[in-house]
Design a protein around this motif. Structure first.
Motif, mmCIF file in Angstrom:
data_model
loop_
_atom_site.group_PDB
_atom_site.id
_atom_site.type_symbol
_atom_site.label_atom_id
_atom_site.label_comp_id
_atom_site.label_asym_id
_atom_site.label_seq_id
_atom_site.Cartn_x
_atom_site.Cartn_y
_atom_site.Cartn_z
ATOM 1 N N ALA A 42 9.937 -21.321 -2.588
ATOM 2 C CA ALA A 42 9.911 -21.088 -1.149
ATOM 3 C C ALA A 42 8.665 -20.282 -0.830
ATOM 4 C CB ALA A 42 11.150 -20.321 -0.722
ATOM 5 N N LYS A 43 7.971 -20.707 0.235
ATOM 6 C CA LYS A 43 6.746 -20.009 0.617
ATOM 7 C C LYS A 43 7.099 -18.588 1.031
ATOM 8 C CE LYS A 43 3.687 -23.448 2.417
ATOM 9 N NZ LYS A 43 3.410 -24.101 3.668
ATOM 10 N N VAL A 44 6.264 -17.680 0.629
ATOM 11 C CA VAL A 44 6.492 -16.306 1.033
ATOM 12 C C VAL A 44 6.268 -16.233 2.539
ATOM 13 C CG1 VAL A 44 5.787 -13.929 0.692
ATOM 14 C CG2 VAL A 44 5.641 -15.553 -1.194
ATOM 15 N N GLU A 45 7.305 -15.901 3.228
ATOM 16 C CA GLU A 45 7.217 -15.895 4.684
ATOM 17 C C GLU A 45 6.456 -14.659 5.118
ATOM 18 O OE1 GLU A 45 9.098 -18.015 7.241
ATOM 19 O OE2 GLU A 45 8.679 -19.401 5.609
ATOM 20 N N GLU A 46 5.158 -14.875 5.272
ATOM 21 C CA GLU A 46 4.310 -13.744 5.617
ATOM 22 C C GLU A 46 3.857 -13.936 7.053
ATOM 23 O OE1 GLU A 46 0.556 -11.451 3.589
ATOM 24 O OE2 GLU A 46 0.759 -13.588 3.348
ATOM 25 N N ASN A 47 3.958 -12.919 7.818
ATOM 26 C CA ASN A 47 3.471 -12.928 9.195
ATOM 27 C C ASN A 47 4.162 -13.963 10.069
ATOM 28 O OD1 ASN A 47 1.698 -10.939 8.762
ATOM 29 N ND2 ASN A 47 -0.080 -12.261 8.489
ATOM 30 N N THR A 48 5.260 -14.519 9.648
ATOM 31 C CA THR A 48 5.870 -15.539 10.483
ATOM 32 C C THR A 48 6.858 -14.941 11.463
ATOM 33 O OG1 THR A 48 7.239 -15.906 8.583
ATOM 34 C CG2 THR A 48 5.622 -17.605 9.083
ATOM 35 N N ASP A 49 7.169 -13.701 11.252
ATOM 36 C CA ASP A 49 8.033 -13.038 12.214
ATOM 37 C C ASP A 49 7.245 -12.852 13.506
ATOM 38 O OD1 ASP A 49 9.943 -11.705 13.462
ATOM 39 O OD2 ASP A 49 10.028 -9.989 12.097
ATOM 40 N N THR A 50 7.593 -13.647 14.515
ATOM 41 C CA THR A 50 6.751 -13.670 15.709
ATOM 42 C C THR A 50 6.763 -12.352 16.464
ATOM 43 O OG1 THR A 50 8.585 -14.856 16.663
ATOM 44 C CG2 THR A 50 6.594 -16.122 16.241
ATOM 45 N N ARG A 51 7.741 -11.524 16.221
ATOM 46 C CA ARG A 51 7.765 -10.269 16.966
ATOM 47 C C ARG A 51 6.643 -9.341 16.519
ATOM 48 N NH1 ARG A 51 13.522 -8.611 15.530
ATOM 49 N NH2 ARG A 51 12.803 -9.813 13.762
ATOM 50 N N ASN A 52 6.387 -9.361 15.211
ATOM 51 C CA ASN A 52 5.356 -8.463 14.716
ATOM 52 C C ASN A 52 4.027 -9.152 14.467
ATOM 53 O OD1 ASN A 52 6.971 -6.248 14.740
ATOM 54 N ND2 ASN A 52 7.814 -6.698 12.712
ATOM 55 N N PHE A 53 4.037 -10.456 14.569
ATOM 56 C CA PHE A 53 2.808 -11.165 14.257
ATOM 57 C C PHE A 53 1.813 -10.993 15.393
ATOM 58 C CE2 PHE A 53 0.316 -15.097 14.648
ATOM 59 C CZ PHE A 53 -0.388 -15.002 13.472
ATOM 60 N N VAL B 222 -11.089 5.190 17.370
ATOM 61 C CA VAL B 222 -9.990 4.368 17.844
ATOM 62 C C VAL B 222 -9.778 3.136 16.955
ATOM 63 C CG1 VAL B 222 -11.427 3.105 19.489
ATOM 64 C CG2 VAL B 222 -8.993 3.312 19.896
ATOM 65 N N TYR B 223 -10.838 2.737 16.267
ATOM 66 C CA TYR B 223 -10.696 1.557 15.387
ATOM 67 C C TYR B 223 -10.349 1.956 13.959
ATOM 68 C CZ TYR B 223 -13.153 -0.233 19.351
ATOM 69 O OH TYR B 223 -13.505 -0.539 20.618
ATOM 70 N N ILE B 224 -10.582 3.215 13.622
ATOM 71 C CA ILE B 224 -10.340 3.641 12.247
ATOM 72 C C ILE B 224 -8.952 4.252 12.119
ATOM 73 C CG2 ILE B 224 -11.119 5.306 10.518
ATOM 74 C CD1 ILE B 224 -13.969 4.523 11.418
ATOM 75 N N ILE B 225 -8.530 4.936 13.189
ATOM 76 C CA ILE B 225 -7.151 5.418 13.221
ATOM 77 C C ILE B 225 -6.518 4.790 14.449
ATOM 78 C CG2 ILE B 225 -5.672 7.440 13.253
ATOM 79 C CD1 ILE B 225 -8.725 8.663 12.461
ATOM 80 N N PRO B 226 -6.125 3.541 14.345
ATOM 81 C CA PRO B 226 -5.702 2.814 15.539
ATOM 82 C C PRO B 226 -4.241 3.047 15.872
ATOM 83 C CG PRO B 226 -5.683 1.346 13.690
ATOM 84 C CD PRO B 226 -6.013 2.705 13.160
ATOM 85 N N LYS B 227 -3.846 2.411 16.942
ATOM 86 C CA LYS B 227 -2.446 2.456 17.357
ATOM 87 C C LYS B 227 -1.571 1.752 16.326
ATOM 88 C CE LYS B 227 -3.016 2.671 22.284
ATOM 89 N NZ LYS B 227 -2.618 2.064 23.548
ATOM 90 N N PRO B 228 -0.298 2.035 16.317
ATOM 91 C CA PRO B 228 0.595 1.447 15.304
ATOM 92 C C PRO B 228 0.533 -0.091 15.260
ATOM 93 C CG PRO B 228 1.748 3.127 16.548
ATOM 94 C CD PRO B 228 0.404 2.995 17.166
ATOM 95 N N GLU B 229 0.247 -0.702 16.404
ATOM 96 C CA GLU B 229 0.225 -2.174 16.422
ATOM 97 C C GLU B 229 -0.816 -2.759 15.481
ATOM 98 O OE1 GLU B 229 0.196 -1.838 20.881
ATOM 99 O OE2 GLU B 229 0.356 -3.989 20.590
ATOM 100 N N LEU B 230 -1.888 -2.017 15.284
ATOM 101 C CA LEU B 230 -2.991 -2.575 14.512
ATOM 102 C C LEU B 230 -3.012 -2.082 13.074
ATOM 103 C CD1 LEU B 230 -5.829 -2.343 17.154
ATOM 104 C CD2 LEU B 230 -4.454 -4.307 16.541
ATOM 105 N N ILE C 233 -1.859 -14.179 20.445
ATOM 106 C CA ILE C 233 -0.547 -13.600 20.687
ATOM 107 C C ILE C 233 -0.395 -12.299 19.926
ATOM 108 C CG2 ILE C 233 0.706 -15.714 21.259
ATOM 109 C CD1 ILE C 233 1.630 -15.755 18.340
ATOM 110 N N GLY C 234 0.559 -11.526 20.350
ATOM 111 C CA GLY C 234 0.916 -10.329 19.616
ATOM 112 C C GLY C 234 0.168 -9.087 20.053
ATOM 113 N N PHE C 235 -0.904 -9.249 20.821
ATOM 114 C CA PHE C 235 -1.617 -8.073 21.289
ATOM 115 C C PHE C 235 -1.134 -7.776 22.708
ATOM 116 C CE2 PHE C 235 -4.576 -9.764 18.139
ATOM 117 C CZ PHE C 235 -4.896 -8.617 17.440
ATOM 118 N N SER C 236 -0.646 -6.571 22.930
ATOM 119 C CA SER C 236 -0.241 -6.242 24.286
ATOM 120 C C SER C 236 -1.483 -5.959 25.114
ATOM 121 C CB SER C 236 0.669 -5.021 24.267
ATOM 122 O OG SER C 236 -0.110 -3.899 23.930
ATOM 123 N N ASP C 237 -1.360 -6.106 26.421
ATOM 124 C CA ASP C 237 -2.493 -5.864 27.305
ATOM 125 C C ASP C 237 -3.025 -4.451 27.147
ATOM 126 O OD1 ASP C 237 -2.052 -8.356 28.110
ATOM 127 O OD2 ASP C 237 -1.316 -7.877 30.123
#
Lengths: 558, 402
Positions: free
Chosen positions: A48-59, B39-47, A68-72
C-alpha cells in the motif's frame, strides 16, 4: 495543464490596516471538498502506498492545478516582505509551490511626506505601504520561466505605482476590495460565498487580473491597460513558441541567440495570417511595422524588403526581432529553387497528428505523409517541381513548402565548405637554417604513407623548391593559411591559373565551415555557378558538407 | 560559492526576538537582516515541516522549519530550523534533499535524547554545523558521527533536474567515460551483471538476453547510467543506416584535441592512426540518401585504416553526425480513413494468414508513423529486408526519413 501556466495570481498589500490579501484568482469556492475515492491497488500483493500528504485538511500545495491549503491570512503574511526587500525580485518556494513577485513601496519616502502635507485634509485615508503582485507557479518550472513571470510582475507593479502616484488608483481599488472583504466577514458563518466573487464586478483591477490570468493560460501573451492609461504588454516565450501540440519548445535564450545572428539575406516567415496580424498590432504602433508586414513575403530577403519598404535595414531587423519574439514570425532563408529541404528531426509523423487533417483540408486530395516522403531525400526545390505541371500546381507546391516550414516539418540544408590540406606538416619552414630545417620538418603525404620515409621527404623537398620559384608573390596573399594548407593549395593544378588562384585566395576565409554557399554568394557578390566552378576546380583541398544552418536550427529544438 | 548555514532556535513569545543560535561562519548576517527573513525561517505553524526557499538580501535561504511539541519545553514546543544560505545564482535543487534530511536527523536526535535542548550537547552544535559546512563545500558530501548510535550522512544531489530519458530496446549504450575507471562495486548487483555486456554494439534487448536478466530491469539500470552520464544511447549500427552531419561537424576542424581523440578512436586496431583528411572526407560523405554501405563501397574505409563502425560511433557520441531514421507511415488523408482501412485490412489478413506470415507478424500499430525501422524490427523479430519487402509491396505505406 501546462507546466509554465500560472497556478494563481495574487495581489497583496501591507499598510496601516496590516497585511491583507486583496484579491486572488482563481479562487476556489469553499464548498469544494470532494472526497477522494479510495484507489483499489492493481495487484493485491502490492505494498500500500504510504499515504503522504493526502490528508486534505493539512495538505497545502498544488493539486489539480489549484493552490490549496494556504489560508488568505498566511499568504498575506508570507507574500508581503519587509520594506527593505522592496523593489527587488521576490522569490519564495514552499515545497512544490513557487511564488514570484516584485514588491513595491507605494510611495517613496519623500513622496509620502509630500502626500501627507498635501492630503492632510483627508485624514480618513488608510495608508498603504507596499503592494506585491504575485504569480504562483509550480516549483519545477525552468528558471527562465520564473524570470519571465518576475518581469511581468515588475511591469504591472511599475504601472500600478505610476497610476497610484498620478491618480491614487491603487488606493481606491484597495478601498473597494477591502470594503467587500469587510461586508463578507460580517455575513453569517454559513454563507459559503467567496468574497473574491463579489470583488470582480466592483473592481476594474480585479477584472484585469482575471484577464491576465486567463490570457496567460490561453495564449501566453498579455495586453493590459491599467486604469485605461498605462499599457502593459508581455509575452511568455515558452508558451508563445510552443508549437505543434508541444512537440517543439523554443527557449527564450535560443530566440535571443538566433536574433543575434540575423543576416540581410534571411527573411521573415509569418506564422499567423497577415489578416489576423495587422489588426492585432497595438493601435499606436509604428507605421513602419504595418508597412513591413504588408510587403513581407518569404521570397524576399530582408535587404530587398528594406529597399521595397524604404525602411533602413537596422529598423527592419528590429521589427523582425520583435515579431519573432512575439511568436508572429520565424527566420528562414528566402525560398528559392536551389534550396534543399529535408524532414525536420523532431517533426511529428504520427498518423493521428492533427496536422494530417489540417494539411488535407488546406491542400485538397493531398496526403501529408506522401509529401513528407518526397522531401525525405534531399533535392533542390526545383527538383520537386513536376515539369509537366500547371503553373497553379507549382504555386501550390510553394504554398505547401511554406505551410510545412511554418509548422517546422521541414528544415533547410545548406552546403558548407571546408579547406582540408592534402599535406600534413606541423612546423613552418625555417628559412634561416635552410637545408637543416628540412630534415627536422616532417612532411607526410597522405597518399604516399606507405613510401619509405626518405623518399617522401625527398619528394617534399623537391616540390617546395619548385613551387617557391613558381609563385614567389602568391605566398604573400595566402598568408591567412597555415603552411600545410598553403602548400596543398599550390599543389592543385587549378592554382596555376592566376585568376582562379586570386579568387580562391579571396574566398579562403569562407572555407572554414562557418559560412554556407548562399552567405558567400551574398558577401562576395558571386553567382552560384561561379562559386561552384571554383569549388570544383579546387576539390582536392575543399570538402563540402551539407547540414542545417545553426541560426534557423534554434527554432526546431524540442 | 558563498554559503553558510545557521540554526535559529526560536521562542514564540512576544517581545522576544528570535535569534540565530548557532551560525557558521559567525556574524555573516546582522540582526536587521535576520528580521527581514525571520518570517520565512521561523514561520507560522501552517508552514512548518516544509522546505522553504527565499531569495532575499542577495542570498538564497533554504530551510525546513521543525516544531517539536512537548510539555517539557519551556513554551511547550521547541522550534528550530537548519538553514543553508547560498549565493543568489546557485541552483537550490542540489541542496533540497540535504536540508530535508538534516532536519530529519536533528529531529530524531532531539527526540531520542534532547540533543538540541540540553546545554552540554547544545554546545557542540556550532562545531557540528561548521564541519557540515566545510565538508559539503569541499567534497559535496559529509559523514559526522554524533555519538555511537547516530551518524549524519549527507550528500549533495549531483543528478540534474532534467527528466530521465527513456531507454528503448533497440538502443545501444556506449560508455562515454573510461570503463576501467568505473569500479564495479559501486553499482548495484544487476548493473554489475550487465556491465560487461555493454561493448558499444549490443543493444538493450541483446544485453538483457545475454546477461539473462529481465529487460525492464536492464532498461532501468541503463537509465540510471545515462542519468549519471556514464553511458550514452545511440541507435544500433547497421550498414543500411543513414547518417548526416550536424553543425557540430565544425568542431572537428577547429578543435585539435577532438581531432586527435577522433583519430585514435576510429582507427583500426593495431595499425597506424588514419589521417584526418580521410576521416573528415568520410564524415562529409555522409548525406541523406546515402547509406553506410554506399559510403563503404565508395571510399573503402578499410584501406584508409578506418573502422567504419567506430567512425559512426564516435560521430554519434560527439554529436558530429546524427541518424536519419526510416519511418514507414500510412498515406491516408485523415486519421479516420486510417482506422477504417486498417480494420478492413486486418480482416482480409486473417484469410491469408499462412501465405503472408510476415505481414501478419507486422501488426498495423507499428505502421502508424510513430515507429522507425529499428524499433519495428526489434519488437517484431522481422529482419530489415523482410520489413523492407512488406513496406515496398504495400501501396499505402510510404517511407519518411527524419
Amino acid at each position: 495543464m501546462d507546466l509554465c501556466d500560472p497556478v494563481s495570481i495574487i495581489l497583496v498589500t501591507a499598510g496601516s490596516r496590516g497585511q491583507s490579501l486583496l484579491f486572488r484568482y482563481p479562487f476556489i469556492p469553499p464548498c469544494q471538498t470532494e472526497r477522494r475515492e479510495k484507489e483499489i491497488p492493481k495487484n493485491r500483493f502490492a505494498l500500500a502506498k504510504v499515504e503522504e500528504n493526502t490528508d486534505t485538511r493539512n495538505f497545502s500545495g498544488i493539486k489539480d492545478g489549484h493552490l490549496i491549503g494556504f489560508s488568505d491570512c498566511t499568504l498575506a503574511n508570507i507574500l508581503s516582505p519587509n520594506s527593505d526587500a522592496c523593489g527587488t525580485k521576490f522569490e519564495l518556494k514552499v515545497d512544490e509551490v513557487l511564488f514570484v513577485g516584485h514588491p513595491m513601496l507605494a510611495y517613496e519616502r519623500h513622496d509620502r511626506e509630500f502626500k501627507r502635507s498635501d492630503s492632510s485634509s483627508r485624514k480618513d485615508d488608510v495608508m498603504m505601504k507596499l503592494f506585491n503582485v504575485v504569480f504562483v507557479l509550480q516549483a519545477s518550472v525552468e528558471p527562465s520561466v520564473v524570470h519571465c513571470y518576475h518581469d511581468l510582475s515588475k511591469r504591472i507593479a511599475i504601472a500600478l505605482k505610476h497610476e497610484e502616484i498620478r491618480y491614487r488608483y491603487l488606493s481606491s481599488e484597495r478601498e473597494a476590495m477591502l470594503s467587500v472583504h469587510d461586508e463578507m466577514s460580517s455575513m453569517p458563518e454559513d454563507c459559503a460565498e467567496s468574497p473574491f466573487q463579489h470583488i470582480l464586478p466592483r473592481s476594474k483591477l480585479a477584472r484585469d487580473f482575471k484577464d491576465v490570468f486567463k490570457s496567460l493560460c490561453a495564449t501566453g501573451s498579455v495586453r493590459l491597460k491599467i486604469n485605461g492609461w498605462v499599457n502593459v504588454s508581455f509575452c511568455l516565450p515558452h508558451k508563445v513558441h510552443n508549437l505543434n501540440q508541444g512537440t517543439i519548445h523554443v527557449k527564450p535564450e535560443a530566440i535571443h541567440k538566433s536574433l543575434a545572428a540575423i543576416r540581410p539575406y534571411h527573411t521573415l516567415l509569418f506564422l499567423v495570417d497577415k489578416e489576423y496580424l495587422v489588426p492585432s498590432l497595438p493601435g499606436d504602433c509604428s507605421p513602419a511595422v504595418t508597412r513591413l508586414v504588408k510587403m513581407a513575403s518569404p521570397l524576399k530577403s530582408f535587404q530587398t524588403l528594406s529597399q521595397d519598404t524604404d525602411i533602413p535595414l537596422s529598423q527592419v531587423f528590429a521589427i523582425a526581432a520583435h515579431l519573432v519574439y512575439w511568436g508572429m514570425a520565424t527566420i528562414v532563408f528566402p525560398l528559392c529553387e536551389s534550396n534543399v529541404y529535408v524532414v525536420a528531426p523532431n517533426s511529428s509523423t504520427s498518423i493521428s497528428s492533427p496536422l494530417v487533417e489540417e494539411f488535407t483540408s488546406r491542400f485538397l486530395r493531398m496526403s501529408l505523409h506522401n509529401v513528407l516522403s518526397k522531401f525525405s531525400l534531399p533535392a533542390p526545390l526545383s527538383g520537386h517541381k513536376d515539369p509537366l505541371g500547371l503553373p497553379q500546381q507549382q504555386a501550390e507546391q510553394v504554398q505547401m513548402v511554406v505551410w510545412m516550414l511554418q509548422r517546422r516539418l521541414l528544415i533547410q540544408l545548406h552546403t558548407y565548405v571546408f579547406l582540408v590540406p592534402t599535406v600534413q606538416s606541423d612546423q613552418w619552414p625555417n628559412s634561416q637554417t635552410g637545408g637543416l630545417g628540412l630534415e627536422e620538418r616532417k612532411v607526410r603525404w597522405i597518399f604516399g604513407d606507405s613510401f619509405p620515409d626518405g623518399r617522401s621527404s625527398f619528394a617534399a623537398d623537391e616540390q617546395e623548391a619548385a613551387e617557391n620559384e613558381a609563385h614567389p608573390e602568391l605566398e604573400e596573399e595566402l598568408k591567412s593559411l597555415t603552411y600545410a594548407e598553403r602548400k596543398s593549395v599550390l599543389l592543385v593544378p587549378a592554382a596555376l591559373d592566376p585568376e582562379d588562384l586570386k579568387l580562391f585566395t579571396r574566398l579562403t576565409p569562407y572555407f572554414r565551415g562557418n559560412h554556407h554557399l548562399e552567405e558567400v554568394m551574398y558577401y562576395e557578390n558571386l553567382t552560384r555557378s561561379q562559386l561552384l566552378t571554383l569549388i570544383e576546380k579546387f576539390r582536392d583541398v575543399l570538402f563540402s558538407c551539407q547540414h542545417e544552418d545553426p541560426v534557423t536550427l534554434y527554432f526546431y529544438n524540442r | 560559492m558563498r554559503w553558510a548555514l545557521f540554526m535559529p532556535l526560536a521562542w514564540r513569545t512576544r517581545g522576544n526576538d528570535p535569534q540565530g543560535e548557532a551560525k557558521v561562519p559567525e556574524d555573516f548576517i546582522s540582526k536587521e537582516e535576520f528580521d527581514c527573513v525571520a518570517v520565512y525561517i521561523i514561520p507560522k505553524p501552517e508552514l512548518q515541516s516544509k522546505l522553504i526557499t527565499i531569495n532575499a538580501l542577495d542570498h538564497k535561504f533554504i530551510g525546513c522549519p521543525i516544531s517539536i511539541e512537548n510539555a517539557k519545553y519551556s513554551r511547550n514546543a521547541l522550534l528550530f530550523n537548519v538553514c543553508f544560505v547560498l549565493g543568489p545564482n546557485v541552483d537550490t535543487i542540489r541542496y533540497e534533499g540535504v536540508v530535508k534530511k538534516l532536519a530529519g536527523y536533528m529531529t530524531s536526535l532531539e527526540l531520542e535524547y534532547g540533543f538540541l535542548s540540553q546545554e552540554e550537547t547544545k554546545a557542540s552544535l556550532p562545531s557540528v554545523l561548521s564541519e557540515i559546512f566545510l565538508e559539503l563545500n569541499k567534497k559535496g558530501k559529509c559523514m559526522i558521527q554524533i555519538d555511537e548510535a547516530n551518524t549524519i550522512h549527507l550528500k549533495c544531489n549531483i543528478a540534474t533536474s532534467s527528466d530521465p530519458c527513456s531507454v528503448l530496446d533497440h538502443q545501444v549504450p556506449v560508455f562515454i567515460c573510461n570503463k576501467d575507471a568505473l569500479s564495479s562495486s559501486e553499482w548495484d548487483i544487476t548493473t554489475q551483471q550487465i556491465l560487461r555486456y555493454i561493448d558499444g554494439f549490443n543493444h538493450v534487448q541483446r544485453i538483457a538476453g545475454e546477461a539473462d536478466i529481465e529487460i525492464s530491469l536492464v532498461r532501468m539500470c541503463i537509465q540510471d547510467m545515462v542519468q549519471y552520464k556514464v553511458v550514452k544511447l545511440i541507435p544500433i549500427f547497421q550498414y543500411s543506416n543513414v547518417y548526416i552531419p550536424t553543425p557540430d561537424v565544425n568542431q572537428l576542424t577547429h578543435d585539435k584535441k577532438l581531432q586527435e581523440e577522433c583519430l585514435k578512436y576510429v582507427g583500426k586496431k593495431g595499425r597506424a592512426p588514419p589521417s584526418f583528411r580521410d576521416v573528415f572526407m568520410l564524415y562529409c560523405g555522409l548525406s541523406p540518401g546515402a547509406t553506410v554501405r554506399d559510403l563503404c563501397t565508395r571510399y573503402n574505409p578499410g584501406n584508409l585504416r578506418v573502422d567504419e563502425r567506430r567512425l559512426i560511433q564516435f560521430g554519434m557520441l560527439t554529436g558530429v553526425i546524427r541518424r536519419l531514421h526510416k519511418i514507414p507511415s500510412p498515406t491516408y488523408n485523415t486519421f479516420q480513413d486510417y482506422v477504417i482501412n486498417t480494420q478492413k485490412s486486418s480482416q482480409a489478413e486473417r484469410k491469408h494468414r499462412d501465405s503472408e506470415a510476415n505481414r501478419f507478424k507486422l501488426a498495423d500499430k507499428w505502421l502508424d508513423g510513430n515507429h522507425n525501422y529499428d524499433e519495428i524490427c526489434c519488437k517484431t523479430g522481422l529482419t530489415y529486408q523482410e520489413l523492407e519487402d512488406i513496406v515496398e509491396g504495400d501501396p499505402h505505406i510510404v517511407v519518411i526519413w527524419k
